[in-house]
Motif scaffolding. Structure first.
Motif, PDB file in Angstrom:
ATOM      1  N   VAL A 312     -23.907   7.232 -42.160  1.00  0.00           N
ATOM      2  CA  VAL A 312     -22.662   7.641 -42.440  1.00  0.00           C
ATOM      3  C   VAL A 312     -22.368   8.957 -41.279  1.00  0.00           C
ATOM      4  N   THR A 313     -23.314   9.347 -40.572  1.00  0.00           N
ATOM      5  CA  THR A 313     -23.020  10.145 -39.674  1.00  0.00           C
ATOM      6  C   THR A 313     -23.548   9.473 -38.401  1.00  0.00           C
ATOM      7  N   THR A 314     -23.293   9.886 -37.136  1.00  0.00           N
ATOM      8  CA  THR A 314     -23.812   9.340 -35.958  1.00  0.00           C
ATOM      9  C   THR A 314     -25.053   9.894 -35.558  1.00  0.00           C
ATOM     10  N   HIS A 315     -25.484  11.054 -35.969  1.00  0.00           N
ATOM     11  CA  HIS A 315     -26.982  11.274 -35.793  1.00  0.00           C
ATOM     12  C   HIS A 315     -27.388  11.915 -37.140  1.00  0.00           C
ATOM     13  N   GLU A 316     -28.704  11.443 -37.295  1.00  0.00           N
ATOM     14  CA  GLU A 316     -29.389  11.703 -38.525  1.00  0.00           C
ATOM     15  C   GLU A 316     -30.569  11.227 -38.467  1.00  0.00           C
ATOM     16  N   PRO A 317     -31.673  11.724 -39.370  1.00  0.00           N
ATOM     17  CA  PRO A 317     -32.998  11.127 -39.155  1.00  0.00           C
ATOM     18  C   PRO A 317     -32.999   9.696 -39.825  1.00  0.00           C
ATOM     19  N   PRO A 318     -33.804   9.014 -39.278  1.00  0.00           N
ATOM     20  CA  PRO A 318     -35.085   9.429 -38.462  1.00  0.00           C
ATOM     21  C   PRO A 318     -34.977   9.603 -36.857  1.00  0.00           C
ATOM     22  N   TYR A 319     -35.984  10.245 -36.382  1.00  0.00           N
ATOM     23  CA  TYR A 319     -35.742  10.492 -34.902  1.00  0.00           C
ATOM     24  C   TYR A 319     -36.897   9.728 -34.048  1.00  0.00           C
ATOM     25  N   MET A 320     -36.731   8.992 -33.092  1.00  0.00           N
ATOM     26  CA  MET A 320     -37.648   8.312 -32.410  1.00  0.00           C
ATOM     27  C   MET A 320     -38.069   9.325 -31.172  1.00  0.00           C
ATOM     28  N   ILE A 321     -39.250  10.181 -31.631  1.00  0.00           N
ATOM     29  CA  ILE A 321     -39.683  11.363 -30.877  1.00  0.00           C
ATOM     30  C   ILE A 321     -41.190  11.353 -31.071  1.00  0.00           C
ATOM     31  N   GLU A 322     -41.774  11.855 -30.326  1.00  0.00           N
ATOM     32  CA  GLU A 322     -43.223  12.168 -30.347  1.00  0.00           C
ATOM     33  C   GLU A 322     -43.711  13.149 -31.139  1.00  0.00           C
ATOM     34  N   GLY A 323     -44.449  12.783 -32.051  1.00  0.00           N
ATOM     35  CA  GLY A 323     -44.724  13.414 -33.459  1.00  0.00           C
ATOM     36  C   GLY A 323     -44.194  13.076 -34.654  1.00  0.00           C
ATOM     37  N   GLU A 324     -43.206  12.252 -34.425  1.00  0.00           N
ATOM     38  CA  GLU A 324     -42.497  11.816 -35.787  1.00  0.00           C
ATOM     39  C   GLU A 324     -43.468  10.692 -36.379  1.00  0.00           C
ATOM     40  N   LEU A 325     -44.226  10.642 -37.444  1.00  0.00           N
ATOM     41  CA  LEU A 325     -45.014   9.983 -38.034  1.00  0.00           C
ATOM     42  C   LEU A 325     -44.487   8.868 -38.969  1.00  0.00           C
ATOM     43  N   GLN A 326     -43.198   9.266 -39.544  1.00  0.00           N
ATOM     44  CA  GLN A 326     -42.578   8.472 -40.268  1.00  0.00           C
ATOM     45  C   GLN A 326     -42.455   7.091 -40.115  1.00  0.00           C
ATOM     46  N   PRO A 327     -42.967   6.106 -41.142  1.00  0.00           N
ATOM     47  CA  PRO A 327     -43.084   4.629 -40.835  1.00  0.00           C
ATOM     48  C   PRO A 327     -41.956   4.264 -40.803  1.00  0.00           C
ATOM     49  N   LEU A 328     -41.609   3.255 -39.911  1.00  0.00           N
ATOM     50  CA  LEU A 328     -40.321   2.427 -39.989  1.00  0.00           C
ATOM     51  C   LEU A 328     -40.266   1.444 -41.262  1.00  0.00           C
ATOM     52  N   VAL A 329     -39.036   1.391 -41.914  1.00  0.00           N
ATOM     53  CA  VAL A 329     -39.081   0.625 -43.017  1.00  0.00           C
ATOM     54  C   VAL A 329     -37.723  -0.352 -43.082  1.00  0.00           C
ATOM     55  N   PRO A 330     -37.773  -1.630 -43.379  1.00  0.00           N
ATOM     56  CA  PRO A 330     -36.573  -2.534 -43.257  1.00  0.00           C
ATOM     57  C   PRO A 330     -35.496  -1.859 -43.731  1.00  0.00           C
ATOM     58  N   GLY A 331     -34.526  -2.031 -43.155  1.00  0.00           N
ATOM     59  CA  GLY A 331     -32.943  -1.346 -43.443  1.00  0.00           C
ATOM     60  C   GLY A 331     -32.770   0.112 -42.650  1.00  0.00           C
ATOM     61  N   MET A 332     -33.724   0.590 -42.012  1.00  0.00           N
ATOM     62  CA  MET A 332     -33.398   1.909 -41.262  1.00  0.00           C
ATOM     63  C   MET A 332     -32.609   1.366 -40.057  1.00  0.00           C
ATOM     64  N   CYS A 333     -31.715   2.381 -39.693  1.00  0.00           N
ATOM     65  CA  CYS A 333     -30.932   2.021 -38.326  1.00  0.00           C
ATOM     66  C   CYS A 333     -30.879   3.103 -37.518  1.00  0.00           C
ATOM     67  N   PHE A 334     -31.328   2.988 -36.036  1.00  0.00           N
ATOM     68  CA  PHE A 334     -31.249   4.088 -35.281  1.00  0.00           C
ATOM     69  C   PHE A 334     -31.087   3.433 -33.856  1.00  0.00           C
ATOM     70  N   SER A 335     -30.851   4.587 -32.881  1.00  0.00           N
ATOM     71  CA  SER A 335     -30.675   4.158 -31.583  1.00  0.00           C
ATOM     72  C   SER A 335     -32.195   3.915 -31.109  1.00  0.00           C
ATOM     73  N   VAL A 336     -32.068   3.254 -29.651  1.00  0.00           N
ATOM     74  CA  VAL A 336     -32.868   3.114 -28.868  1.00  0.00           C
ATOM     75  C   VAL A 336     -32.367   3.270 -27.412  1.00  0.00           C
ATOM     76  N   GLU A 337     -32.561   4.410 -26.833  1.00  0.00           N
ATOM     77  CA  GLU A 337     -31.714   4.771 -25.623  1.00  0.00           C
ATOM     78  C   GLU A 337     -32.384   5.558 -24.600  1.00  0.00           C
ATOM     79  N   PRO A 338     -33.415   5.142 -23.942  1.00  0.00           N
ATOM     80  CA  PRO A 338     -34.035   5.851 -22.920  1.00  0.00           C
ATOM     81  C   PRO A 338     -33.150   5.770 -21.634  1.00  0.00           C
ATOM     82  N   GLY A 339     -33.328   6.942 -20.910  1.00  0.00           N
ATOM     83  CA  GLY A 339     -32.709   7.186 -19.385  1.00  0.00           C
ATOM     84  C   GLY A 339     -33.534   7.818 -18.657  1.00  0.00           C
ATOM     85  N   VAL A 340     -32.845   7.855 -17.389  1.00  0.00           N
ATOM     86  CA  VAL A 340     -33.418   8.524 -16.289  1.00  0.00           C
ATOM     87  C   VAL A 340     -32.367   9.386 -15.592  1.00  0.00           C
ATOM     88  N   TYR A 341     -32.596  10.854 -15.319  1.00  0.00           N
ATOM     89  CA  TYR A 341     -31.458  11.398 -14.904  1.00  0.00           C
ATOM     90  C   TYR A 341     -31.966  12.380 -13.640  1.00  0.00           C
TER      91      TYR A 341
END
Length: 375
Positions: A312-341
């Motif tokens: 219901v917001t475009t940014h919310e938990p969970p975050y795909m980042i080093e140190g985030e140990l939250q396990p993925l659960v069916p129904g979670m939605c998140f971005s996968v967006e690597p980049g090179v700058y």
């Protein structure tokens, strides 16, 4: 796609959400939850009061107690009309009365409560004065996964928002880029998102040439030139649920290096997607995508997390980042967006929204991830 075809949420849906939130509070050792106007209140009740009001509005959820919505008297009629109202009781207060005293009567005098991140400081301080024995924790800290797992109806809405963003990309790739300002292409993108059903446009990043090396450049007055790489990142809300996708296009034929970097980011994005599976820690998605870029020697130019939750917001938990140990659960939605700058030169980002399934992941965006050439 401009029409709304989803079935509205029912009072039973909102009742179930409030019950789940109260149980989650108890499991977290909290005496209850205090939910201010904002995304959590909309998700729990369907009620969206004026965001700028200084008058206290607060949903009180506590294990074993019926939900109560504290509202100003002048706004009580509107609150009573929303679908979720039949699953709670209203307690109104009039101007000139003490809203904190009215709320304090609903709270344990020495309880610890989760409270919305966006609650006004003056309201929190007012509650602390009324009940000095109470303590508080932000909802993101106390219950970061409260909205993270979407049900079937929510996943349907997320998929529809993703499809609308995809349709917008298919149209924007047809418009002229060279000789136009970033702001003009950004306006085109915003109009397309609305045409395909978005009620709210949160961002339209159009970052051309050296501006592409700034992940959050958004739009500016730079005139797009032939030979530019252009990062497009756009999204918002459709029927209350978010979209967010990125594609990087090229104006005319790219150089060998530009194509190589784009291919690298595409491979990293694929690796991140393939790491999605139930039980995997969120950091595994980041590690998988980042390893591809680091192994190619571009690790220092990947300067942000691999992804963020969305709903219901475009940014919310969970975050795909080093140190985030939250396990993925069916129904979670998140971005996968690597980049090179590459500073002063160009940037590349490729982003899909992904939902966790019973045995892996499913993309909610499916436009071309190969290099797209625009005019």
């Amino acid at each position: 796609m401009t029409g709304s075809t989803f079935a509205p949420f029912t009072a039973d849906d909102y009742r179930a959400r409030m019950d789940r939130a109260a149980r989650a509070a108890a499991d977290a050792g909290l005496a209850g939850l205090l939910v201010a106007p904002g995304p959590d209140l909309v998700w729990l009740t369907g009620y969206a009061p004026p965001a700028a009001t200084e008058r206290l509005t607060l949903l009180v959820l506590a294990p074993g107690r019926a939900p109560v919505l504290v509202v100003p008297t002048l706004e009580a009629p509107d609150a009573a009309k929303v679908v979720g109202a039949s699953a709670l009781s209203l307690r109104d207060w009039t101007d000139g009365k003490d809203p904190y005293a009215a709320t304090a009567a609903l709270l344990d005098v020495d309880g610890r409560f989760g409270i919305s991140d966006n609650a006004w400081a003056m309201h929190l301080l007012g509650l602390q004065r009324a009940l000095p024995g109470t303590t508080y924790a932000s909802l993101t800290e106390a219950l970061p996964m409260l909205r993270a797992v979407k049900d079937e109806a929510e996943l349907h809405l997320m998929a529809a928002a993703g499809a609308a963003a995809d349709a917008s990309f298919e149209e924007i790739r047809k418009v002229p880029f060279a000789g136009r300002r970033e702001s003009e292409v950004g306006a085109d993108l915003a109009e397309l998102l609305r045409r395909f059903g978005h009620s709210q446009v949160d961002f339209t990043i159009v970052a051309s040439g050296p501006n592409g090396a700034n992940p959050h450049h958004e739009v500016g007055d730079r005139v797009i030139e032939r030979g530019d790489m252009v990062v497009l990142d756009f999204g918002g809300l459709k029927d209350g649920y978010g979209s967010d996708t990125s594609r990087t296009v090229h104006v005319g034929e790219p150089t060998d290096e530009e194509r190589r970097v784009h291919d690298l980011v595409r491979e990293a994005q694929e690796a991140g997607f393939r790491a999605v599976r139930p039980g995997a820690a969120c950091q595994e998605v980041d590690r998988a995508a980042r390893a591809v870029i680091e192994d190619a020697g571009y690790g220092e130019y990947f300067i942000h997390r691999t992804g963020h939750g969305i709903g219901v917001t475009t940014h919310e938990p969970p975050y795909m980042i080093e140190g985030e140990l939250q396990p993925l659960v069916p129904g979670m939605c998140f971005s996968v967006e690597p980049g090179v700058y590459l500073p002063g030169r160009f940037g590349v980002r490729i982003e899909d929204i992904v939902t966790v399934t019973a045995d892996g992941g499913r993309r909610l965006n499916d436009t071309d991830r190969e290099m797209v050439i625009v005019d």
